[in-house]
Write an enzyme that holds these catalytic residues in place. Structure first.
Site, mmCIF file in Angstrom:
data_model
loop_
_atom_site.group_PDB
_atom_site.id
_atom_site.type_symbol
_atom_site.label_atom_id
_atom_site.label_comp_id
_atom_site.label_asym_id
_atom_site.label_seq_id
_atom_site.Cartn_x
_atom_site.Cartn_y
_atom_site.Cartn_z
ATOM 1 N N TRP A 20 0.869 -1.181 0.000
ATOM 2 C CA TRP A 20 0.000 0.000 0.000
ATOM 3 C C TRP A 20 0.906 1.233 0.000
ATOM 4 O O TRP A 20 1.855 1.280 0.795
ATOM 5 C CB TRP A 20 -0.896 -0.027 1.242
ATOM 6 N N ASP A 48 1.582 -8.667 -1.713
ATOM 7 C CA ASP A 48 0.180 -8.254 -1.685
ATOM 8 C C ASP A 48 0.012 -6.867 -2.288
ATOM 9 O O ASP A 48 0.680 -5.920 -1.880
ATOM 10 C CB ASP A 48 -0.301 -8.219 -0.222
ATOM 11 N N TYR A 53 -4.751 0.465 -4.694
ATOM 12 C CA TYR A 53 -3.568 1.175 -4.208
ATOM 13 C C TYR A 53 -3.007 2.091 -5.286
ATOM 14 O O TYR A 53 -2.504 1.639 -6.317
ATOM 15 C CB TYR A 53 -2.490 0.187 -3.728
ATOM 16 N N TYR A 191 -3.228 -8.038 7.872
ATOM 17 C CA TYR A 191 -2.714 -6.803 7.254
ATOM 18 C C TYR A 191 -2.419 -5.767 8.334
ATOM 19 O O TYR A 191 -2.861 -5.894 9.465
ATOM 20 C CB TYR A 191 -3.628 -6.279 6.147
HETATM 21 P P1 NDP Z 1 2.142 -2.076 8.159
HETATM 22 O O1 NDP Z 1 1.627 -2.440 9.508
HETATM 23 O O2 NDP Z 1 2.744 -3.110 7.331
HETATM 24 O O3 NDP Z 1 3.177 -0.870 8.393
HETATM 25 C C1 NDP Z 1 3.898 -0.268 7.357
HETATM 26 C C2 NDP Z 1 4.774 0.819 7.973
HETATM 27 O O4 NDP Z 1 5.672 0.219 8.920
HETATM 28 C C3 NDP Z 1 5.625 1.556 6.974
HETATM 29 O O5 NDP Z 1 5.653 2.911 7.377
HETATM 30 C C4 NDP Z 1 7.011 0.937 7.134
HETATM 31 O O6 NDP Z 1 8.027 1.854 6.887
HETATM 32 C C5 NDP Z 1 6.991 0.572 8.591
HETATM 33 N N1 NDP Z 1 7.859 -0.577 8.868
HETATM 34 C C6 NDP Z 1 7.761 -1.816 8.342
HETATM 35 N N2 NDP Z 1 8.734 -2.627 8.816
HETATM 36 C C7 NDP Z 1 9.463 -1.871 9.661
HETATM 37 C C8 NDP Z 1 10.617 -2.120 10.443
HETATM 38 N N3 NDP Z 1 11.216 -3.319 10.451
HETATM 39 N N4 NDP Z 1 11.105 -1.115 11.212
HETATM 40 C C9 NDP Z 1 10.517 0.095 11.212
HETATM 41 N N5 NDP Z 1 9.417 0.407 10.473
HETATM 42 C C10 NDP Z 1 8.906 -0.565 9.699
HETATM 43 O O7 NDP Z 1 0.958 -1.312 7.430
HETATM 44 P P2 NDP Z 1 0.179 -1.445 6.055
HETATM 45 O O8 NDP Z 1 -1.112 -0.730 6.260
HETATM 46 O O9 NDP Z 1 1.023 -1.049 4.916
HETATM 47 O O10 NDP Z 1 -0.196 -2.998 5.960
HETATM 48 C C11 NDP Z 1 0.576 -3.956 5.272
HETATM 49 C C12 NDP Z 1 -0.063 -4.335 3.954
HETATM 50 O O11 NDP Z 1 -1.335 -4.941 4.164
HETATM 51 C C13 NDP Z 1 -0.387 -3.146 3.053
HETATM 52 O O12 NDP Z 1 0.788 -2.571 2.517
HETATM 53 C C14 NDP Z 1 -1.343 -3.769 2.102
HETATM 54 O O13 NDP Z 1 -0.656 -4.560 1.159
HETATM 55 C C15 NDP Z 1 -2.180 -4.639 3.053
HETATM 56 N N6 NDP Z 1 -3.398 -3.947 3.550
HETATM 57 C C16 NDP Z 1 -4.626 -4.500 3.229
HETATM 58 C C17 NDP Z 1 -5.789 -3.902 3.641
HETATM 59 C C18 NDP Z 1 -7.109 -4.498 3.260
HETATM 60 O O14 NDP Z 1 -8.143 -3.848 3.439
HETATM 61 N N7 NDP Z 1 -7.140 -5.702 2.748
HETATM 62 C C19 NDP Z 1 -5.790 -2.668 4.460
HETATM 63 C C20 NDP Z 1 -4.465 -2.234 4.821
HETATM 64 C C21 NDP Z 1 -3.325 -2.863 4.378
HETATM 65 P P3 NDP Z 1 8.865 1.884 5.478
HETATM 66 O O15 NDP Z 1 7.868 1.811 4.387
HETATM 67 O O16 NDP Z 1 9.611 3.161 5.580
HETATM 68 O O17 NDP Z 1 9.771 0.692 5.482
#
Ligand code: NDP
Length: 277
Positions: A20, A48, A53, A191
């Site tokens: 996302w 995913d 997105y 997610y």
């Molecule tokens: P996440 O909980 O995966 O968090 C993402 C954030 O966490 C980003 O800012 C990332 O930073 C940070 N992060 C990840 N790993 C680390 C780490 N090791 N240390 C520090 N910071 C970290 O949130 P999402 O909402 O993105 O959820 C994951 C995925 O789930 C989405 O990307 C999407 O594909 C899916 N999704 C599905 C939904 C649905 O309705 N079906 C709704 C929401 C999400 P950085 O990018 O800078 O690494």
């Protein structure tokens, strides 16, 4: 790497990668492609994405990232509920395939429940399966009642996963949905497993992670993956974060750590509607 077996018998990595907001910023293109590829190298080959997105920009960026190594990836995308009619689903899938630069999606999900009757969407999924354009289908943001209704529709029992919000600060599904799915061998794909990074700022979680010699994200992800039917798709657009996250798939948290986390983030004490982001 911990794995999950889908109802059809296929085994996939329990830890994948979300996308996302990936593809939204042209300046981040190289980092995003590098991070996704690093994740694949480390075994996080479930990727995913969704037509929603960035209006397809995430799918296009994923397509660029996996070009040349499509066969190594288990690709997940989603149809918007407004497109999920019999014809609309097929058109949406074809547009997604185009953006992804591939001839098949490994797992195609209904993003959330909308106004289209479930039997129409299932019928479109069946058509796509027969044509080889998708290999499995599933749902997202379905609560127990939605799942029960889905299984009452002919063909509904073919659902391969339910993708829902689940992390330490969102434990509502432990009341009912998690066990409901486990009892029927339907994997739950968590997610926002680190609550879009908000969880990683929690002082108690941070302190516990330091004590255990882990990054906060590793602790949060290992906790999500502790259940046998749960997979997780953290989004990380940097090399360092991907490296951290991959290591979480091999961690097992001991009982004392789990009890400490239960005191910080209480399990549900009553039924609540499924939370959605
Ligand atoms: P996440 O909980 O995966 O968090 C993402 C954030 O966490 C980003 O800012 C990332 O930073 C940070 N992060 C990840 N790993 C680390 C780490 N090791 N240390 C520090 N910071 C970290 O949130 P999402 O909402 O993105 O959820 C994951 C995925 O789930 C989405 O990307 C999407 O594909 C899916 N999704 C599905 C939904 C649905 O309705 N079906 C709704 C929401 C999400 P950085 O990018 O800078 O690494």
């Amino acid at each position: 790497m911990k794995t999950i077996t889908l109802p059809g018998g296929e085994t996939v990595a329990a830890l994948g990668q979300g996308t996302w907001y990936v593809g939204d910023d042209p300046a981040r293109r190289a980092d995003e492609i590098e991070a996704l590829n690093r994740g694949i190298d480390l075994g996080m080959n479930v990727i995913d994405t969704a037509e929603m997105y960035g209006n397809g920009r995430s799918e296009s960026r994923v397509g660029e990232a996996i070009a040349g190594r499509r066969d190594e990836v288990f690709l997940v995308s989603k149809v918007l509920p407004g497109n999920a009619s019999r014809k609309g689903t097929i058109a949406a899938c074809e547009a997604s395939l185009d953006r992804l630069g591939t001839d098949r999606i490994d797992l195609y999900l209904l993003h959330w429940r909308g106004g289209v009757p479930l039997h129409e969407t299932i019928s479109a999924f069946e058509t796509l399966l027969r044509a080889g354009k998708i290999r499995n289908w599933g749902v997202s943001n379905f609560d127990v009642q939605d799942m029960e209704e889905l299984l009452s529709v002919p063909g509904g029992e073919k659902v391969a996963v339910n993708q829902v919000l689940y992390n330490l600060s969102r434990r509502g599904i432990e009341w009912d949905l998690l066990d409901w799915c486990a009892d029927r061998n339907i994997p739950v794909m968590a997610y926002s497993p680190v609550e879009q990074a908000r969880l990683l700022r929690h002082p108690g979680l941070r302190e516990l992670a330091v004590r255990l010699g882990l990054a906060p994200a590793q602790l949060a992800l290992a906790w999500v993956l502790r259940r046998r039917n749960v997979m997780a798709i953290p989004k990380a657009a940097s090399f360092a974060h991907v490296n951290d996250n991959a290591a979480a798939a091999d961690l097992t948290l001991d009982d004392e750590t789990l009890r400490t986390l239960d005191r910080m983030f209480a399990p549900p004490s009553r039924s609540t509607p499924l939370e959605i982001l």
